[in-house]
Design an enzyme around this catalytic site. Structure first.
Site, short mmCIF file in Angstrom:
data_model
loop_
_atom_site.label_atom_id
_atom_site.label_comp_id
_atom_site.label_asym_id
_atom_site.label_seq_id
_atom_site.Cartn_x
_atom_site.Cartn_y
_atom_site.Cartn_z
N GLY A 76 0.75 -1.22 0.07
CA GLY A 76 0.02 0.01 0.02
C GLY A 76 0.73 1.18 -0.16
N ASN B 77 1.47 3.03 -2.68
CA ASN B 77 0.94 4.09 -3.35
C ASN B 77 -0.27 4.68 -2.88
OD1 ASN B 77 2.25 4.45 -6.26
ND2 ASN B 77 2.42 2.28 -5.90
N MET C 63 -3.88 -6.75 -7.21
CA MET C 63 -3.36 -7.71 -8.03
C MET C 63 -4.36 -8.80 -8.50
SD MET C 63 -0.27 -6.54 -7.93
CE MET C 63 0.80 -7.82 -8.89
N ILE D 153 -7.58 -9.40 -11.66
CA ILE D 153 -7.94 -8.91 -12.96
C ILE D 153 -9.40 -8.19 -12.72
CG2 ILE D 153 -8.67 -9.43 -15.25
CD1 ILE D 153 -6.29 -11.41 -15.19
N ASN E 237 -5.27 2.56 -12.99
CA ASN E 237 -4.21 1.65 -12.25
C ASN E 237 -2.80 2.17 -12.53
OD1 ASN E 237 -3.36 -0.90 -11.39
ND2 ASN E 237 -3.05 -1.39 -13.46
N HIS F 5 0.94 0.83 -13.27
CA HIS F 5 1.69 -0.46 -13.44
C HIS F 5 3.29 0.14 -13.54
CE1 HIS F 5 2.15 -4.62 -15.11
NE2 HIS F 5 2.96 -3.73 -16.15
N SER G 216 3.55 3.51 -15.52
CA SER G 216 2.57 4.13 -16.36
C SER G 216 1.24 4.24 -15.61
CB SER G 216 2.27 3.21 -17.60
OG SER G 216 3.31 2.88 -18.28
N ASP H 254 -3.92 -4.41 -18.70
CA ASP H 254 -2.87 -3.22 -18.93
C ASP H 254 -2.92 -2.51 -19.97
OD1 ASP H 254 -1.85 -3.83 -16.19
OD2 ASP H 254 -0.58 -5.37 -16.90
N GLU I 284 9.76 4.99 -6.57
CA GLU I 284 9.67 6.40 -6.30
C GLU I 284 9.19 7.20 -7.50
OE1 GLU I 284 13.84 7.29 -6.06
OE2 GLU I 284 13.90 6.47 -3.83
N GLU J 199 6.48 6.08 -9.36
CA GLU J 199 5.29 5.78 -9.28
C GLU J 199 4.65 6.82 -8.40
OE1 GLU J 199 4.14 1.75 -8.42
OE2 GLU J 199 5.79 0.95 -9.34
C1 GAR Z 1 3.74 -1.41 -7.26
O1 GAR Z 1 4.94 -1.35 -7.94
C2 GAR Z 1 2.61 -1.46 -8.53
O2 GAR Z 1 3.00 -0.69 -9.82
C3 GAR Z 1 2.48 -2.82 -8.73
O3 GAR Z 1 2.45 -3.48 -7.53
C4 GAR Z 1 3.37 -2.53 -6.70
C5 GAR Z 1 2.24 -2.19 -5.46
O4 GAR Z 1 3.12 -1.48 -4.45
N1 GAR Z 1 1.21 -3.00 -9.49
C6 GAR Z 1 1.36 -4.18 -10.39
O5 GAR Z 1 2.21 -4.69 -10.79
C7 GAR Z 1 -0.31 -4.12 -11.17
N2 GAR Z 1 0.16 -4.99 -12.22
P1 GAR Z 1 2.25 -0.91 -3.36
O6 GAR Z 1 1.20 -1.89 -2.76
O7 GAR Z 1 3.60 -0.48 -2.44
O8 GAR Z 1 1.64 0.42 -3.91
#
Ligand code: GAR
Length: 198
Positions: free
Chosen positions: A16, A18, A94, A96, A111, A113, A140, A149, A176, A178
Site C-alpha cells: 500500500g 501508492n 493484484m 484482474i 491503475n 503499472h 504508467s 494493462d 519512487e 510511481e
Molecule cells: C507497485 O509497484 C505497482 O506498480 C504494482 O505493484 C506494486 C504495489 O506496491 N502493481 C502491479 O504490478 C499491477 N499490475 P504498493 O502496494 O506499495 O503500492
C-alpha cells in the site's frame, strides 16, 4: 462532484505505498479529493493497517467468501457506491478487474503499472524489463478496461536501467517514480471529469 471534492476508492492487495501517497496527497490538498474507502482482496494486506492509521476506512473483501467473481465484485461495487466513490484507483491490486466493476465504473477505474506500457504487461514487469535488457524502464498510470494493462495511458515516467540493477533495485527506483506520477495522474483525471461536466 462539481461543487465539492471528489471521492476516491482505492483497491489494494498488499503493502500500500501508492495508497499511502494518494491518501497523504489528498490530506495535503494536493489532490482535490478525499479517500472515502480502501478495499483489499487480501485480509492480511499491510495497507489496511496503514490506511486505518491515517484515519481512512479500510476493509477486506475476500474473494474466497463468494461463489462467483460477479458476487465478489458486486460487494465491492456496493461499498464504493455507498461511499459515493467517483473514481476507483487500483494501487497494487493484484486481481484482474472483471465485468461487474468495469460496467459500474466505466472509464472511472485507473491503475498504476511498473513498466512503460504497452511493454511488459502483467506480473513481474520489472523482471521482464531486466530480462529483455531495456535501458529505460518506468511506470504508467492508465485507464482500466477489459484488456489487461491495455487501457489508455494517462501519465508515464522513465527510469534509466543500470548494468548492475537487480529486480529489487529497479523496482525501488520505479516505485519512487510511481509515487510522483500517481497523484498527478489522479488530478489530471479529476480535471477531465470537471471539463466533461461543463
Ligand atoms: C507497485 O509497484 C505497482 O506498480 C504494482 O505493484 C506494486 C504495489 O506496491 N502493481 C502491479 O504490478 C499491477 N499490475 P504498493 O502496494 O506499495 O503500492
Amino acid at each position: 462532484m462539481s461543487t465539492s471534492k471528489a471521492s476516491l476508492g482505492i483497491l489494494i492487495s498488499g503493502r500500500g505505498s501508492n495508497m499511502d501517497i494518494i491518501i497523504r496527497a489528498c490530506q495535503a490538498n494536493q489532490i482535490n479529493a478525499d479517500v472515502a474507502i480502501v478495499i483489499s482482496n487480501n485480509p492480511n494486506a499491510n495497507g489496511l493497517i496503514l490506511a486505518n492509521s491515517l484515519g481512512i476506512k479500510a476493509l477486506a473483501v475476500n474473494p474466497r467468501d463468494f461463489n462467483t467473481k460477479h458476487e465478489y465484485e458486486n460487494t465491492i461495487c456496493e461499498l464504493l457506491v455507498d461511499h459515493s466513490v467517483d473514481l476507483v484507483c487500483l494501487a497494487g491490486y493484484m486481481k484482474i478487474v472483471g465485468n461487474t466493476l468495469l460496467k459500474k465504473y466505466d472509464n472511472k477505474i485507473i491503475n498504476i503499472h511498473p513498466s512503460l506500457l504497452p511493454s511488459f504487461k502483467g506480473l513481474n514487469a520489472q523482471k521482464q524489463a531486466l530480462e529483455y535488457g531495456v535501458k529505460f524502464a518506468g511506470c504508467s498510470v492508465h485507464y482500466v478496461n477489459d484488456v489487461l494493462d491495455g487501457g489508455k495511458i494517462i501519465l508515464q515516467d522513465i527510469v534509466p536501467v543500470s548494468e548492475d540493477d537487480t529486480e529489487e533495485t529497479l523496482s525501488h527506483k520505479i516505485l519512487e517514480k510511481e509515487h510522483q506520477i500517481y497523484p498527478k495522474a489522479i488530478q489530471k483525471v479529476l480535471a477531465s471529469f470537471k471539463k466533461s461536466e461543463e
